[in-house]
Design an enzyme around this catalytic site. Sequence first.
Site, short mmCIF file in Angstrom:
data_model
loop_
_atom_site.label_atom_id
_atom_site.label_comp_id
_atom_site.label_asym_id
_atom_site.label_seq_id
_atom_site.Cartn_x
_atom_site.Cartn_y
_atom_site.Cartn_z
N GLY A 1 0.83 -1.19 0.00
CA GLY A 1 0.00 0.00 0.00
C GLY A 1 0.87 1.25 0.00
O GLY A 1 0.60 2.22 -0.71
N THR A 2 1.92 1.20 0.79
CA THR A 2 2.84 2.33 0.86
C THR A 2 3.43 2.65 -0.52
O THR A 2 3.49 3.82 -0.92
CB THR A 2 3.98 2.02 1.86
OG1 THR A 2 3.40 1.85 3.15
CG2 THR A 2 5.00 3.13 1.90
N ASN B 1 -7.07 4.50 9.72
CA ASN B 1 -6.57 3.26 10.30
C ASN B 1 -6.63 3.23 11.82
O ASN B 1 -6.69 2.18 12.41
CB ASN B 1 -5.13 3.00 9.83
CG ASN B 1 -4.26 4.22 10.00
OD1 ASN B 1 -4.64 5.33 9.65
ND2 ASN B 1 -3.08 4.02 10.54
N GLN C 1 -7.64 0.59 4.42
CA GLN C 1 -8.44 0.09 5.54
C GLN C 1 -9.88 -0.22 5.12
O GLN C 1 -10.66 -0.75 5.91
CB GLN C 1 -8.45 1.13 6.67
CG GLN C 1 -7.10 1.34 7.32
CD GLN C 1 -6.66 0.15 8.16
OE1 GLN C 1 -7.47 -0.67 8.60
NE2 GLN C 1 -5.35 0.04 8.38
N GLY D 1 -2.72 -5.97 0.14
CA GLY D 1 -3.14 -7.32 0.48
C GLY D 1 -3.16 -7.61 1.96
O GLY D 1 -4.01 -8.35 2.45
N CYS E 1 4.78 5.37 23.54
CA CYS E 1 5.75 4.32 23.82
C CYS E 1 5.80 3.24 22.77
O CYS E 1 6.76 2.50 22.68
CB CYS E 1 5.46 3.70 25.18
SG CYS E 1 6.30 4.60 26.48
#
Lengths: 223, 400
Positions: free
Chosen positions: B73-74, B154, B182, B203, B328
Site C-alpha cells: 500500500g505504501t 486506520n 483500511q 493485500g 511508547c
Amino acid sequence: MTSAEKDNYADVKTKTGKEWFYTDVVKKHFFNPKNLFKTEKEAENYKADGVGIVGSPACGDMMKMWIKVDPKTERIKDCKWQTFGCASAIASTSMLSVMITEKGGMKLDKALQIKPQDIVKRLVDLPPRKFHCSVLGDKALREAINVYFEKSGQKDRVVRQGAKIIDKQLKITDKDIEEAVLEGATTFEAVQKKTKIGVNDKSCIPEAEQLIRFYREKYFGPD
Amino acid sequence: MKSKEIYLDHSATTYLDPRVKEEMDKYFCDEFGNPGSFNTTGLRAKKAVDKARKTIADILNAKPNEIVFTGSGTESINLAIKGVVRANKDKGKHIITTTIEHHAVLDTCEYLERYEEFEVTYLEVDRDGLVTPEQVKKAIRKDTVLISIMFANNEIGTIEPIKEIGEVAKKHKVLFHTDACQAGCSQDLNVEKLNVDLLTLNGSKIYGPKGTGLLYLRKGIKIHPIIHGGGQERGLRSGTENVPGIVGLAKALEICQKERNKENKRLIVLRDKLVKEITTKIPKTFLNGHPTKRLPNNANITILDIEGEAIMLYMNQYEICASSGSACTSKTLDPSHVILAIGLPYEAAHGSIRFSLGRRTTEKDINQVIKVLPDIVKHLRSMSPVNLEVKDVLGGIKND
C-alpha cells in the site's frame, strides 16, 4: 548501531524476555510492582517526610514518590510511589523503591547519587529509547529528599540542579536539551523541531550541537 | 496464531485466508514463470496475472489496464502522489491532503515539500475525524494538482465522505487519490460511484498476502514511475511480477467483497457490544472517531489516567492483542498524530487503545476483553498519580 537504528522499537533486544520486549526483571516489576499503596485510604493517611513529583501526563510520564526518613540514621525507612507511564516507567520506579528501602534503607547522601543507569542496571537492561522513563524516578526521589531537607530545617543541604541558558533569545537551557535528547530527539534538527532552539539565536548552534552529541552518547552510547 | 490468542489488531494486519493461500499455492513451485517471458511457462503466469487484474478491475468497476500491481500500500501511495505531481508540474505544485493520513501519505508529502518545492495543504478534521467537501473546495487553488484523502482512517476508523469530495475534485478538474487500505474489507470500492481517479489497496489488510498492493489509475492520467527498469506494469512498476502475490491479492479482494455485507453486520454487533460494555463498565472512557461513519471492525477507546502501552501489555498477559496510540509504542515517542488531530490533549492521547476485529473474532473473544479490562484499568489506575476528568479532557470540543 546508528542512532536511527536505536530509535527503532523492533530493534529492541529481547534477551531472556523471548517474545517480550523487556527483560524478565522489568516484567516482574511491571506486573508485580513493589511498595505501592494497598488502598486509597493508606495513601490518604500516609505521613511522608518528603514528596516529589516530576513529569506530566501530557509528556507521557509522571511520577510521584513519598519517603519516610529516619532522622537519626538518615536512612530511608519507607517509600511509596505512583507512576503514569509505560511498562519501563512503572518497572523502574518500582525498582528504585526497592533499591532505596532494601537492607535497612539507603542513606540520603547515597540516594542522592542514584543515576538512571543504576536503575537500568538493576533491571538488567532497558531498550535505549526507554531510558528517559527511569530518569524521572531518580528526579522524583531527589525532589522528595530536598523536600525532607526543607521540612527538617536543613535548607543548606538542598541541591537543585542549576541550568545554563544556551539559546539566549528563547531561554533554552542545557537541561531542556537533555530532556529533548532523552525524549528521542538525537539530532540537532530533531531538537530544534521540539524546542525551536537556534531559530533566532543562531550563535548558540555550535554549543547546542555539542551538547546534543554529549547527551546522545551519555544516554544512547557512542555513535 | 496461537490457539488461545485473541487477536484484535486486524487493522495492523490480517492473517492469510486459507482460500487465498490455496489459490496462491501452485504459483510458487509449479507455475513459477515470468509473465514477461514468451514461452509457455511464462504465458501461463501471464494468464494468471491477467485473470487477477480482470477480477480486480470488475470489483472496482474499472478496466484491467487501469490496475497497476505494486509491492505494498505504501508503494502504491508513493507512486500515486509522487508519480502524479511530478508528471503534472506544468499545471502547478499544490497538493491537498488531511492531517490524519497514514504516514505513507504524510511523509511523502513532507518529502515533496522539502526537496521538490511542492506546497501542501493539510486539512484539519473535526472531533470525529471527518473532513468536509466544503473544506476541500475552499482549499483548491489554480495550481492544485492532486487531492489525496484516505477512505477510512486506520486508527479511529472514521470513514471520509469520499464520493462527495470526489464530486468537488471532478468539478474543479483536480485529480483525486484515496488511500483505501483500511476500506477494502468492508466498503464498496466502485471507483465510478466514488468519483476517484486513483485508489490504493493492499493485500495485508484484506486477508491477502503481505508485500502486495495495487493502484487503480484512471485512464489518461499523466504519471511518472518511481521504480525504473524492465518496464513491467506498462512501465509504471518495473520488477518481475509477484505472481502468487497478485493472484492472492485478487482472490482476497474477491472474498472480502463477496462476504462484505454479511460480515459487516456481524462485526458491527460485536464492535458495538465491546464499545458499549467498556464505556459503561469502566469510568472515564470514551470512543474516538465517528459514532456511525466508521469501519465495522474498529473500536478506538481512550482510557484516562493510564498509559496505553501498559494497558496493552497487561491485556497481552490474557493473550489479548490490541494496539495503542501511545507514544511508547511509536518510533517517535510522540503520541498518535490522529488522536491529537481530533483535538484530544496529549495526556489523553497517551491512553488510547485500538481494538480492530476480524473474521475470526467471536463473541467469546469480546466477552473475554470485557471481563478482564475493567480490573486491568483499576489496577493501573491505583498506581497512577493522574486523575483527569472527561469533561476537562474533551473541554469545549464536545462531550460524548
